[in-house]
Design an enzyme around this catalytic site. Structure first.
Site, PDB file in Angstrom:
ATOM      1  CB  THR A 229      -1.300   6.595   2.062  1.00 60.03           C
ATOM      2  OG1 THR A 229      -1.496   7.177   0.782  1.00 60.03           O
ATOM      3  CG2 THR A 229      -1.356   7.667   3.135  1.00 60.03           C
TER       4      THR A 229
ATOM      5  CG  ASP B 191      -1.638   1.284   1.413  1.00 61.70           C
ATOM      6  OD1 ASP B 191      -2.379   1.655   0.493  1.00 61.70           O
ATOM      7  OD2 ASP B 191      -1.453   1.932   2.460  1.00 61.70           O
TER       8      ASP B 191
ATOM      9  CG  ASP C 241      -0.859   2.399   6.822  1.00 62.39           C
ATOM     10  OD1 ASP C 241      -1.285   2.287   5.654  1.00 62.39           O
ATOM     11  OD2 ASP C 241      -0.786   3.486   7.424  1.00 62.39           O
TER      12      ASP C 241
END
Length: 710
Positions: free
Chosen positions: A394, A392, A594
């Protein structure tokens, strides 16, 4: 143990089929879980059985009313059978005393035994042998031809031949082997307990006057009202008093999709609010609830054995009757009990059964020391096998603390007002981008009073609310332009200029018109490019990046990270779909994320890895948690997994080779029975010690960061 029906859905697909969930009034031991799963699976018409021991939950699908009644009868019979006590503290998971008496046998054998008269040495040998003989008899009485039976037979054969020194050597080595396993398991469980405790220090309490106050979790009492919002971990067991939300219960039920929870529904500590707001009346709280969660996780981790561990244990079980058969054949041919005993005293089972679980547990403990919590042995194997890496963007490839670098109002709007409104809405949510907006408003001393209506969080899109009768929307371009139908073309030049710089954009719409944009710089983690390059050299054939940003921003970030393959403007469901697409094509995917929106993809991957600074939901769903905010942990996790599997294979080869040589030596009377037993047990201890050796260099002490310095 009584069961009650929690939920039932009948008439699936227009038939008499249905789905039922029942729950026991307390957690189920793993032995009962396996037995119950097997018995339900065996019933005609029953399928999809899932038993979660943590909450005593049983879910199954039935084909018709007959199969439904059969399942209920089985559960009714279970009601009459008491379920063994589930341990209340971590220490109950292990014996109270160290097996084999710790190091006392060494002292007794090398110091005390030589000073004793012959008769007392014989008595001492017999007394030391009794626990192993009784254990073998107990195994036989339970119908199991296990390694315990083989050990007992070897000791009994030495006693019959009056070879008391061999008896002493055998009991000494077996005792030391058990002590070694206990010590490693104890250390591993302690490390896991410390690392996996529920990290909730404070909660929001709702007072009688309607105000919220943050208090330490230890001060929360029964019947207090606890408020939990989007992305927050539920820290208590309780009943929903107010609100409606989707709650991810994967840590308890294994189901990756959130379930609706409204007034009157039960919620449990360790589950996570995906979307919505809940006011929970506390039933159970504090160390009791957290400790039960840790214990359940440890039990679950013990059950999550690596596939290779299961294979070696099955081979070990198969080796026991083979050893007995070979010893009997030698006795029938030679009529020489010494040769038969030499065969009996050498087997493959001990080393095979002991070394592999020790290697797994030791690696999990080592991982905890190096900043990675590996939630079960099978995930070590998955880390080693993964060949496709997905990041991922960001908060994963980029720092978890993005910053607002520009605020651009649309025509007719003021810059400060755009920032004030966006901060007012975003402050309710834990996402890093939301924190960046609030931080920017604080830096500019912009006050934003709570004048808006209730804020709705649209997962992975943005937020919606109203202020002074005006409809407000804050979020990504996809949300504002495609979902809400807002025309963003008036700011096309500003959008193009900011995206060319690789910045992410957050859009504000008011009553269907674009009011302004925020440019957010998402700095790449300094180690990201080097980590990607290193992981490519460690066997990952493909490396991808997934992001909700537009293609130009995604390309700029991917280029800086050294990633050539990426997908832009990806929704949460699309992330999971990408993982499934790769999995269906034969890839073994390691997903790193996250955020709340990464949870479905983490669940769908071969092994999911979450960052320590990610959301509660991502940390709960992931199979591996990096407890340090550094992507370098991925390299260490891969090295640890590779080293563990390599060492397991090496121990397997050493066990087969050395024990085959000792077996041949006993058959041809080159080795005496006592020497065969000694060499065999030394091999077992040797591979066990080899299994426990660290794979990674000792972790470096963390250098404290001085306040006020960059």
């Amino acid at each position: 143990m009584s069961f009650c029906i929690i939920h039932e859905l009948q008439g699936l697909n227009g038939t008499a089929a249905g789905r039922m969930r029942v729950r026991a009034h307390r957690p189920l031991p793993l032995s009962v879980t396996a037995d119950l799963t097997r018995n339900l699976d065996d019933l005609p018409g029953i399928s999809g059985v899932r038993v979660n021991p943590r909450v005593g939950s049983v879910l199954f699908f039935y084909a018709d009313q007959q199969s439904r009644l059969s399942a209920l009868r089985l559960l009714a019979v279970r009601d009459k059978n008491p379920v063994p006590h589930t341990p209340a503290v971590t220490s109950e998971l292990l014996p109270e005393k160290t097996p084999g008496g710790g190091l006392l046998p060494l002292l007794r054998f090398f110091v005390i035994r030589p000073l004793l008269p012959r008769i007392w040495r014989m008595v001492s040998s017999v007394m030391a042998a009794m626990p192993f003989l009784l254990k073998g008899v107990a195994s036989l009485l339970h119908g199991r031809l296990s390694v315990d039976v083989l050990d007992a037979a070897a000791i009994a054969a030495s006693l019959l031949m009056r070879d008391f020194r061999t008896v002493s050597v055998l009991t000494l080595l077996l005792g030391l082997g058990e002590t070694l396993e206990y010590w490693t398991r104890r250390r591993s469980l302690d490390s896991l307990t410390e690392s996996l405790a529920l990290n909730v220090d404070s909660v929001w309490l709702l007072g009688k006057d309607g105000t919220e106050a943050s208090v330490p979790l230890g001060q929360v009492q029964k019947d207090d009202l606890v408020v939990v919002r989007d992305g927050g971990s539920i820290p208590v067991d309780g009943i929903v008093e107010e609100g409606c939300a989707l709650v991810n219960q994967s840590s308890m039920t294994g189901e990756p999709l959130g379930v609706p929870r409204a007034r009157g529904a039960a919620v449990f500590a360790g589950t996570v609010v995906e979307e919505g707001r809940l006011v929970i009346r506390v039933n159970q709280v504090g160390d009791g609830t957290r400790l039960r969660q840790v214990i359940s996780f440890i039990e679950q981790s013990e059950a999550l054995k690596a596939g290779i561990q299961g294979k070696t244990e099955r081979l070990a079980d198969l080796a026991v009757p083979f050893t007995f058969a070979l010893a009997a054949l030698v006795w029938l041919i030679t009529r020489n009990p010494m040769r038969a005993a030499s065969v009996l005293l050498v087997d493959y089972s001990c080393a095979l059964k002991l070394a592999t679980p020790l290697a797994v547990l030791a690696s999990m403990r080592e991982g905890a020391r190096h900043g990675m919590v590996i939630k079960g042995g099978r995930y070590l194997e998955a880390l080693c096998e993964a060949d496709t890496l997905i990041f991922d963007k960001t908060g994963t490839l980029t720092n978890a603390s993005p910053r607002v670098v520009d605020v651009i109002p649309a025509g007719g709007y003021q810059r400060d007002e755009v920032l004030r409104i966006m901060a007012c809405l975003e402050e309710h949510f834990p996402h890093p981008v939301a924190r960046a907006v609030v931080r920017k408003a604080q830096e500019e001393n912009l006050q934003h009073e709570e004048e808006h209506a209730q804020v709705e969080y649209v997962v992975a899109h943005g937020v919606a609310s109203s202020l002074h009768g005006k409809m407000l929307r804050v979020g990504s371009r996809h949300y504002i332009e495609h979902d809400e139908g807002v025309d963003v073309s008036p700011m096309a030049a500003d959008i193009a200029r900011q995206t060319a710089l690789g910045r992410s954009l957050l859009y504000l719409a008011e009553d269907g018109a674009l009011a302004g944009i925020l440019a957010i710089e998402d700095p790449l983690r300094p180690e990201a490019a080097a980590v990607v390059k290193t992981l490519r050299g460690m066997g990952f054939k493909r490396v991808l990046m997934l992001t909700g940003d537009d293609e130009r921003t995604a390309r700029a970030v991917a280029a800086r990270a050294g990633i050539t393959e990426f997908r832009a403007q990806v929704l949460p469901t699309d992330k999971a779909a990408v993982v499934r697409e790769l999995t269906d094509s034969g890839c073994k995917v390691l997903m790193v994320g996250d955020g709340i929106n990464d949870a479905p993809a983490l669940s769908a991957s071969h092994v999911g890895v979450a960052m320590s600074d990610g959301t509660d939901l991502a940390r709960e769903v992931a199979n591996v948690l990096l407890t340090r905010a550094d992507l370098g942990g991925l390299i260490e996790a891969r090295r640890l997994a590779d080293g563990t599997l390599r060492r397991i294979h090496m121990n397997f080869a050493a066990t087969l080779t050395l024990n085959s040589l000792f077996l041949a030596g006993g058959l041809f009377m080159v080795l005496a029975p006592g020497l065969s037993a000694l060499l065999h047990n030394l091999t077992t201890l040797g591979v066990s010690l080899n299994a426990m050796r660290p794979h990674l260099p000792a972790p470096k002490p963390q250098t404290p960061v001085m306040e006020g310095r960059p």
